[in-house]
Design a protein around this motif. Structure first.
Motif, PDB file in Angstrom:
ATOM      1  N   ILE A   3      -9.416   2.099  -6.326  1.00 53.36           N
ATOM      2  CA  ILE A   3      -8.831   1.093  -6.492  1.00 53.36           C
ATOM      3  C   ILE A   3      -7.553   0.080  -5.669  1.00 53.36           C
ATOM      4  O   ILE A   3      -7.403  -0.979  -5.390  1.00 53.36           O
ATOM      5  CB  ILE A   3      -8.309   0.813  -8.230  1.00 53.36           C
ATOM      6  CG1 ILE A   3      -9.599   1.161  -9.105  1.00 53.36           C
ATOM      7  CG2 ILE A   3      -7.982  -0.604  -8.485  1.00 53.36           C
ATOM      8  CD1 ILE A   3      -9.348   1.768 -10.592  1.00 53.36           C
ATOM      9  N   LEU A   4      -6.478   1.113  -5.797  1.00 53.18           N
ATOM     10  CA  LEU A   4      -5.654  -0.230  -4.517  1.00 53.18           C
ATOM     11  C   LEU A   4      -6.000  -0.131  -3.253  1.00 53.18           C
ATOM     12  O   LEU A   4      -5.571  -1.070  -3.272  1.00 53.18           O
ATOM     13  CB  LEU A   4      -4.457   1.430  -4.764  1.00 53.18           C
ATOM     14  CG  LEU A   4      -3.021   0.852  -4.140  1.00 53.18           C
ATOM     15  CD1 LEU A   4      -2.485  -0.057  -4.439  1.00 53.18           C
ATOM     16  CD2 LEU A   4      -2.227   2.365  -3.867  1.00 53.18           C
ATOM     17  N   PHE A   5      -5.873   0.417  -2.926  1.00 58.37           N
ATOM     18  CA  PHE A   5      -7.086   0.771  -1.410  1.00 58.37           C
ATOM     19  C   PHE A   5      -7.804  -1.234  -1.274  1.00 58.37           C
ATOM     20  O   PHE A   5      -7.777  -2.031  -1.148  1.00 58.37           O
ATOM     21  CB  PHE A   5      -7.592   1.963  -0.701  1.00 58.37           C
ATOM     22  CG  PHE A   5      -7.371   2.631   0.238  1.00 58.37           C
ATOM     23  CD1 PHE A   5      -6.605   2.267   1.358  1.00 58.37           C
ATOM     24  CD2 PHE A   5      -6.387   3.318  -0.778  1.00 58.37           C
ATOM     25  CE1 PHE A   5      -5.994   2.871   2.351  1.00 58.37           C
ATOM     26  CE2 PHE A   5      -5.303   4.203   0.156  1.00 58.37           C
ATOM     27  CZ  PHE A   5      -5.003   4.568   1.389  1.00 58.37           C
TER      28      PHE A   5
ATOM     29  N   LEU B 273       1.182  -1.045  -0.077  1.00 57.85           N
ATOM     30  CA  LEU B 273       0.129  -0.235   0.249  1.00 57.85           C
ATOM     31  C   LEU B 273       0.913   1.208   0.550  1.00 57.85           C
ATOM     32  O   LEU B 273       0.294   2.158  -0.615  1.00 57.85           O
ATOM     33  CB  LEU B 273      -1.032   0.389   1.161  1.00 57.85           C
ATOM     34  CG  LEU B 273      -1.597   0.922   1.239  1.00 57.85           C
ATOM     35  CD1 LEU B 273      -2.786   1.346  -0.190  1.00 57.85           C
ATOM     36  CD2 LEU B 273      -2.550   1.326   2.573  1.00 57.85           C
ATOM     37  N   GLY B 274       2.453   1.175   0.464  1.00 60.94           N
ATOM     38  CA  GLY B 274       2.609   2.269   0.470  1.00 60.94           C
ATOM     39  C   GLY B 274       3.457   2.551  -0.713  1.00 60.94           C
ATOM     40  O   GLY B 274       3.398   3.604  -1.038  1.00 60.94           O
TER      41      GLY B 274
ATOM     42  N   ASP C 243      -8.038  -6.321  -0.051  1.00 65.36           N
ATOM     43  CA  ASP C 243      -8.714  -7.471  -0.539  1.00 65.36           C
ATOM     44  C   ASP C 243      -7.594  -8.594  -0.634  1.00 65.36           C
ATOM     45  O   ASP C 243      -7.810  -9.785  -0.335  1.00 65.36           O
ATOM     46  CB  ASP C 243      -9.665  -7.325  -1.995  1.00 65.36           C
ATOM     47  CG  ASP C 243     -10.192  -8.758  -2.563  1.00 65.36           C
ATOM     48  OD1 ASP C 243     -10.849  -9.295  -1.534  1.00 65.36           O
ATOM     49  OD2 ASP C 243     -10.190  -9.026  -3.515  1.00 65.36           O
ATOM     50  N   LEU C 244      -6.603  -8.283  -0.583  1.00 64.89           N
ATOM     51  CA  LEU C 244      -5.955  -9.407  -0.825  1.00 64.89           C
ATOM     52  C   LEU C 244      -4.861 -10.032   0.405  1.00 64.89           C
ATOM     53  O   LEU C 244      -4.765 -11.234   0.710  1.00 64.89           O
ATOM     54  CB  LEU C 244      -4.327  -8.639  -1.825  1.00 64.89           C
ATOM     55  CG  LEU C 244      -3.751  -8.620  -3.116  1.00 64.89           C
ATOM     56  CD1 LEU C 244      -3.049  -8.004  -3.942  1.00 64.89           C
ATOM     57  CD2 LEU C 244      -4.527 -10.034  -4.365  1.00 64.89           C
TER      58      LEU C 244
ATOM     59  N   CYS D 165      -6.262  15.734 -12.761  1.00 68.96           N
ATOM     60  CA  CYS D 165      -5.558  15.037 -12.009  1.00 68.96           C
ATOM     61  C   CYS D 165      -5.941  14.475 -10.987  1.00 68.96           C
ATOM     62  O   CYS D 165      -5.780  13.695 -10.581  1.00 68.96           O
ATOM     63  CB  CYS D 165      -4.241  15.567 -12.070  1.00 68.96           C
ATOM     64  SG  CYS D 165      -3.352  16.552 -13.639  1.00 68.96           S
ATOM     65  N   ILE D 166      -6.915  15.468 -10.042  1.00 68.89           N
ATOM     66  CA  ILE D 166      -7.483  14.819  -8.480  1.00 68.89           C
ATOM     67  C   ILE D 166      -8.177  14.043  -9.107  1.00 68.89           C
ATOM     68  O   ILE D 166      -7.779  12.721  -8.375  1.00 68.89           O
ATOM     69  CB  ILE D 166      -7.786  16.067  -7.927  1.00 68.89           C
ATOM     70  CG1 ILE D 166      -6.626  16.681  -7.312  1.00 68.89           C
ATOM     71  CG2 ILE D 166      -8.577  15.232  -6.548  1.00 68.89           C
ATOM     72  CD1 ILE D 166      -7.351  17.907  -7.053  1.00 68.89           C
ATOM     73  N   LEU D 167      -9.363  13.980  -9.890  1.00 65.84           N
ATOM     74  CA  LEU D 167      -9.860  12.699 -10.348  1.00 65.84           C
ATOM     75  C   LEU D 167      -8.985  10.891 -10.408  1.00 65.84           C
ATOM     76  O   LEU D 167      -9.671   9.998  -9.821  1.00 65.84           O
ATOM     77  CB  LEU D 167     -11.052  13.153 -11.660  1.00 65.84           C
ATOM     78  CG  LEU D 167     -12.033  12.130 -11.668  1.00 65.84           C
ATOM     79  CD1 LEU D 167     -13.303  12.130 -10.301  1.00 65.84           C
ATOM     80  CD2 LEU D 167     -13.134  12.962 -12.853  1.00 65.84           C
ATOM     81  N   ILE D 168      -8.573  11.683 -11.931  1.00 73.49           N
ATOM     82  CA  ILE D 168      -8.026  10.514 -11.651  1.00 73.49           C
ATOM     83  C   ILE D 168      -6.863   9.296 -10.406  1.00 73.49           C
ATOM     84  O   ILE D 168      -7.304   8.339 -10.411  1.00 73.49           O
ATOM     85  CB  ILE D 168      -6.183  10.775 -13.122  1.00 73.49           C
ATOM     86  CG1 ILE D 168      -7.414  10.758 -14.442  1.00 73.49           C
ATOM     87  CG2 ILE D 168      -5.263   9.369 -13.205  1.00 73.49           C
ATOM     88  CD1 ILE D 168      -6.475  11.597 -15.210  1.00 73.49           C
ATOM     89  N   ILE D 169      -6.362  10.189  -9.964  1.00 76.86           N
ATOM     90  CA  ILE D 169      -5.531  10.215  -8.615  1.00 76.86           C
ATOM     91  C   ILE D 169      -6.370   9.408  -7.559  1.00 76.86           C
ATOM     92  O   ILE D 169      -6.148   8.169  -6.808  1.00 76.86           O
ATOM     93  CB  ILE D 169      -4.524  11.463  -8.466  1.00 76.86           C
ATOM     94  CG1 ILE D 169      -3.575  11.201  -8.974  1.00 76.86           C
ATOM     95  CG2 ILE D 169      -3.764  10.523  -6.911  1.00 76.86           C
ATOM     96  CD1 ILE D 169      -2.423   9.726  -9.973  1.00 76.86           C
TER      97      ILE D 169
END
Length: 102
Positions: A60-62, A26-27, A67-68, A50-54
């Motif tokens: 999705i990353l979180f 995550l980091g 989930d993993l 940019c803010i919307l994409i990030i």
């Protein structure tokens, strides 16, 4: 705020439900998102885009990392990845290898 990271001696590190190596994943993902934000901003893209994409990629990353962590646990992901390198079966034409003394 005071966050307790370790739960005891010889227990794996756990932070907000993330176990062991998933904290590092995550980091690393967050650092990659920060670099991507800087690249997008420096190329002249609108700040709100940019803010919307990030924000979308961060969500999705979180989701994927949590989930993993819940699906595989502390060592399960490493075991799953190591399973690819174990052969399905071994075939020997003779038993001489097992009978020889060294």
């Amino acid at each position: 705020m005071n966050y307790q990271i370790n739960k005891g001696i010889n227990r794996p590190i756990e932070f907000k439900g993330l176990k062991a190596q998933y904290i590092g994943y995550l980091g690393g993902g967050l650092v990659a998102l920060l670099v991507l934000f800087a690249i997008l901003y420096l190329t002249g893209m609108a700040i709100y885009l940019c803010i919307l994409i990030i924000a979308g990629l961060g969500s999705i990353l979180f989701y994927k990392v949590f989930d993993l962590s819940h699906q595989f646990g502390e060592h399960g992901l490493m075991k799953r990845n190591a399973r690819r390198y174990v052969p399905d079966y071994l075939r020997f034409k003779t038993r001489r290898l097992f009978y020889e003394k060294r």
